[in-house]
Scaffold this motif. Structure first.
Motif, short mmCIF file in Angstrom:
data_model
loop_
_atom_site.label_atom_id
_atom_site.label_comp_id
_atom_site.label_asym_id
_atom_site.label_seq_id
_atom_site.Cartn_x
_atom_site.Cartn_y
_atom_site.Cartn_z
N GLY A 139 125.03 57.28 20.13
CA GLY A 139 125.58 56.57 21.28
C GLY A 139 125.06 57.19 22.56
O GLY A 139 124.67 58.36 22.60
N ILE A 140 125.03 56.38 23.58
CA ILE A 140 124.57 56.86 24.88
C ILE A 140 125.38 56.18 25.97
O ILE A 140 125.52 54.96 25.98
N GLY A 141 125.94 56.97 26.83
CA GLY A 141 126.72 56.44 27.95
C GLY A 141 126.08 56.82 29.27
O GLY A 141 125.08 57.53 29.32
N GLU A 142 126.68 56.32 30.31
CA GLU A 142 126.23 56.64 31.66
C GLU A 142 127.48 56.83 32.51
O GLU A 142 128.42 56.04 32.44
N VAL A 143 127.49 57.90 33.28
CA VAL A 143 128.60 58.19 34.18
C VAL A 143 128.07 58.27 35.60
O VAL A 143 127.12 59.00 35.87
N THR A 144 128.70 57.50 36.48
CA THR A 144 128.31 57.46 37.89
C THR A 144 129.46 57.99 38.73
O THR A 144 130.59 57.51 38.60
N SER A 194 128.67 51.91 22.65
CA SER A 194 127.55 52.41 21.83
C SER A 194 127.98 53.56 20.91
O SER A 194 127.24 53.94 20.01
N PHE A 195 129.17 54.11 21.15
CA PHE A 195 129.70 55.20 20.31
C PHE A 195 130.60 54.61 19.23
O PHE A 195 131.24 53.58 19.44
N THR A 196 130.68 55.30 18.09
CA THR A 196 131.53 54.84 17.00
C THR A 196 132.99 54.76 17.45
O THR A 196 133.49 55.70 18.06
#
Length: 139
Positions: free
Chosen positions: A82-87, A108-110
Motif C-alpha cells: 500500500g502507498i498513501g500520501e499525507v499533505t 491501497s492498504f489491507t
C-alpha cells in the motif's frame, strides 16, 4: 478516500512550519523516534512504530515542498503493501494559523488490519494535530 483533519492554532504559521519540519521539534509531538527529517523533495526516512500488536516501519519520502505553506509525504510501511500520501498545509488567519492534514490512499492498504481503517486514521490524525501539536504549541 481522503481523511482530512483541520485545526486552528493560536500560533504564527512560521512557528508551526518549524514545528512540523524540524526533527528536534517533531520528536516532541509527532513520533519521538524520527531519526532525521528534512523538508526537501526526495528526502527519505525510516523508523519503526510499535502499536503493541504490530510493528509499522514508516517509510516516508518527501514529494513536494512549498516552504512555510505545504509539505507532501509519500507514506508507506515496510511490512505492508500500500502507498498513501499525507499533505500538511498551513493557512494564515486572523488568530494565527490553520493546519490541514489530508491523508489519501488508505484504500491501497489491507483493510484486514484495524490501523488502516478510515476511523483509525482519522483518530490518529486528530490525536496528533488536535491534541499533541496543539498542546505542544500552547505549552
Amino acid at each position: 478516500m481522503d481523511v482530512i483533519v483541520e485545526q486552528k492554532l493560536d500560533s504564527d504559521c512560521k512557528l508551526v512550519w518549524k514545528v512540523i519540519t524540524d526533527p528536534n521539534l517533531m520528536r516532541n509531538w509527532f513520533f519521538e523516534n524520527i531519526p532525521d527529517f528534512k523538508a526537501e523533495v526526495g528526502f527519505t526516512t525510516e523508523f519503526p512504530v510499535d502499536s503493541g500488536e504490530r510493528i509499522f516501519t514508516h517509510l516516508w519520502k518527501i514529494k513536494e515542498v512549498i516552504p512555510g505553506a505545504k509539505i507532501v509525504y509519500e507514506w508507506r510501511y515496510k511490512e505492508y503493501d500500500g502507498i498513501g500520501e499525507v499533505t500538511f498545509e498551513l493557512f494564515h488567519s486572523e488568530f494565527g494559523c490553520i493546519i490541514r492534514i489530508t491523508h489519501s490512499g488508505l484504500e491501497s492498504f489491507t483493510q484486514e488490519i484495524p490501523e488502516f481503517s478510515e476511523e483509525s486514521c482519522r483518530g490518529g490524525w486528530n490525536y496528533f494535530i488536535k491534541d499533541r501539536l496543539t498542546n505542544y504549541l500552547n505549552r
